[in-house]
Write a protein that holds these residues in place. Sequence first.
Motif, PDB file in Angstrom:
ATOM      1  N   ILE A   1      27.613 -21.663 -15.038  1.00 36.05           N
ATOM      2  CA  ILE A   1      27.154 -21.174 -16.346  1.00 36.05           C
ATOM      3  C   ILE A   1      26.126 -20.061 -16.164  1.00 36.05           C
ATOM      4  O   ILE A   1      26.206 -19.014 -16.808  1.00 36.05           O
ATOM      5  N   VAL A   2      25.175 -20.281 -15.274  1.00 35.73           N
ATOM      6  CA  VAL A   2      24.149 -19.258 -15.015  1.00 35.73           C
ATOM      7  C   VAL A   2      24.818 -17.966 -14.551  1.00 35.73           C
ATOM      8  O   VAL A   2      24.511 -16.874 -15.050  1.00 35.73           O
ATOM      9  N   GLN A   3      25.751 -18.075 -13.628  1.00 36.04           N
ATOM     10  CA  GLN A   3      26.432 -16.890 -13.100  1.00 36.04           C
ATOM     11  C   GLN A   3      27.293 -16.224 -14.163  1.00 36.04           C
ATOM     12  O   GLN A   3      27.384 -15.000 -14.217  1.00 36.04           O
ATOM     13  N   LYS A   4      27.914 -17.023 -15.016  1.00 38.44           N
ATOM     14  CA  LYS A   4      28.743 -16.476 -16.095  1.00 38.44           C
ATOM     15  C   LYS A   4      27.920 -15.587 -17.022  1.00 38.44           C
ATOM     16  O   LYS A   4      28.423 -14.610 -17.578  1.00 38.44           O
ATOM     17  N   HIS A   5      26.656 -15.907 -17.160  1.00 42.18           N
ATOM     18  CA  HIS A   5      25.774 -15.125 -18.038  1.00 42.18           C
ATOM     19  C   HIS A   5      25.095 -13.969 -17.293  1.00 42.18           C
ATOM     20  O   HIS A   5      24.159 -13.363 -17.811  1.00 42.18           O
ATOM     21  N   GLY A   6      25.552 -13.698 -16.099  1.00 38.08           N
ATOM     22  CA  GLY A   6      25.080 -12.531 -15.367  1.00 38.08           C
ATOM     23  C   GLY A   6      23.777 -12.711 -14.613  1.00 38.08           C
ATOM     24  O   GLY A   6      23.148 -11.727 -14.238  1.00 38.08           O
ATOM     25  N   LEU A   7      23.376 -13.951 -14.391  1.00 36.69           N
ATOM     26  CA  LEU A   7      22.149 -14.222 -13.643  1.00 36.69           C
ATOM     27  C   LEU A   7      22.496 -14.947 -12.353  1.00 36.69           C
ATOM     28  O   LEU A   7      23.542 -15.571 -12.253  1.00 36.69           O
ATOM     29  N   ASP A   8      21.609 -14.846 -11.387  1.00 37.31           N
ATOM     30  CA  ASP A   8      21.735 -15.691 -10.204  1.00 37.31           C
ATOM     31  C   ASP A   8      20.657 -16.764 -10.304  1.00 37.31           C
ATOM     32  O   ASP A   8      19.784 -16.710 -11.175  1.00 37.31           O
ATOM     33  N   LEU A   9      20.739 -17.765  -9.444  1.00 39.95           N
ATOM     34  CA  LEU A   9      19.780 -18.873  -9.526  1.00 39.95           C
ATOM     35  C   LEU A   9      18.346 -18.414  -9.302  1.00 39.95           C
ATOM     36  O   LEU A   9      17.422 -18.927  -9.935  1.00 39.95           O
ATOM     37  N   LYS A  10      18.166 -17.446  -8.425  1.00 35.59           N
ATOM     38  CA  LYS A  10      16.813 -16.951  -8.149  1.00 35.59           C
ATOM     39  C   LYS A  10      16.185 -16.379  -9.419  1.00 35.59           C
ATOM     40  O   LYS A  10      15.052 -16.712  -9.766  1.00 35.59           O
ATOM     41  N   ASN A  11      16.923 -15.530 -10.125  1.00 33.13           N
ATOM     42  CA  ASN A  11      16.392 -14.950 -11.366  1.00 33.13           C
ATOM     43  C   ASN A  11      16.251 -15.995 -12.464  1.00 33.13           C
ATOM     44  O   ASN A  11      15.272 -15.987 -13.211  1.00 33.13           O
ATOM     45  N   PHE A  12      17.235 -16.894 -12.563  1.00 35.30           N
ATOM     46  CA  PHE A  12      17.157 -17.942 -13.573  1.00 35.30           C
ATOM     47  C   PHE A  12      15.900 -18.781 -13.365  1.00 35.30           C
ATOM     48  O   PHE A  12      15.157 -19.067 -14.297  1.00 35.30           O
ATOM     49  N   ASN A  13      15.655 -19.160 -12.122  1.00 38.29           N
ATOM     50  CA  ASN A  13      14.479 -19.976 -11.819  1.00 38.29           C
ATOM     51  C   ASN A  13      13.179 -19.201 -12.001  1.00 38.29           C
ATOM     52  O   ASN A  13      12.173 -19.760 -12.431  1.00 38.29           O
ATOM     53  N   ALA A  14      13.203 -17.913 -11.685  1.00 40.72           N
ATOM     54  CA  ALA A  14      12.010 -17.089 -11.881  1.00 40.72           C
ATOM     55  C   ALA A  14      11.688 -16.971 -13.372  1.00 40.72           C
ATOM     56  O   ALA A  14      10.526 -17.056 -13.783  1.00 40.72           O
ATOM     57  N   ILE A  15      12.727 -16.804 -14.186  1.00 39.46           N
ATOM     58  CA  ILE A  15      12.505 -16.744 -15.638  1.00 39.46           C
ATOM     59  C   ILE A  15      12.006 -18.099 -16.128  1.00 39.46           C
ATOM     60  O   ILE A  15      11.089 -18.166 -16.951  1.00 39.46           O
ATOM     61  N   SER A  16      12.575 -19.186 -15.605  1.00 40.32           N
ATOM     62  CA  SER A  16      12.124 -20.533 -15.990  1.00 40.32           C
ATOM     63  C   SER A  16      10.640 -20.705 -15.698  1.00 40.32           C
ATOM     64  O   SER A  16       9.887 -21.248 -16.521  1.00 40.32           O
ATOM     65  N   ALA A  17      10.209 -20.232 -14.543  1.00 37.52           N
ATOM     66  CA  ALA A  17       8.793 -20.337 -14.174  1.00 37.52           C
ATOM     67  C   ALA A  17       7.931 -19.523 -15.135  1.00 37.52           C
ATOM     68  O   ALA A  17       6.867 -19.980 -15.563  1.00 37.52           O
ATOM     69  N   LYS A  18       8.377 -18.324 -15.476  1.00 40.29           N
ATOM     70  CA  LYS A  18       7.626 -17.486 -16.414  1.00 40.29           C
ATOM     71  C   LYS A  18       7.561 -18.126 -17.796  1.00 40.29           C
ATOM     72  O   LYS A  18       6.532 -18.079 -18.467  1.00 40.29           O
TER      73      LYS A  18
END
Length: 125
Positions: free
Chosen positions: A86-103
């Motif tokens: 799902i994360v990849q389908k939306h054009g993100l990788d786990l690193k960016n997804f997790n970085a946004i989650s932290a922010k």
Amino acid sequence: MPRIFHAAAPLLFLTAFPAVASSGGQSVAASTVAAPEFSPGQIHAYASALLEIQKMRQVVSARAAKLEPGKAALLNSEAKAEMIRIVQKHGLDLKNFNAISAKVEQQRKLRHQVKQLMMEQLLST
């Protein structure tokens, strides 16, 4: 509405340990403090992915509650793989997804923005 962000927790755990190992012992929290600012498109993709993950987790949780522990664990494992897709389908990788989650956890304004985007998407469906 704090339940919305609990959907991101499994993704954080999926990548937390490799990040520590690959950063020479640097903690994940320390490595995300200097994370770059994210574009509006990335924030929108994050909100969309998080909403989809939340919906999927609700279904999985209901199904897992009715299964024996071994089958529930298998279902949860499959759900983690689906969250990554799902994360990849939306054009993100786990690193960016997790970085946004932290922010999002750190910044009230960003958290509000993500909630707003998610609510808009819910209302438009």
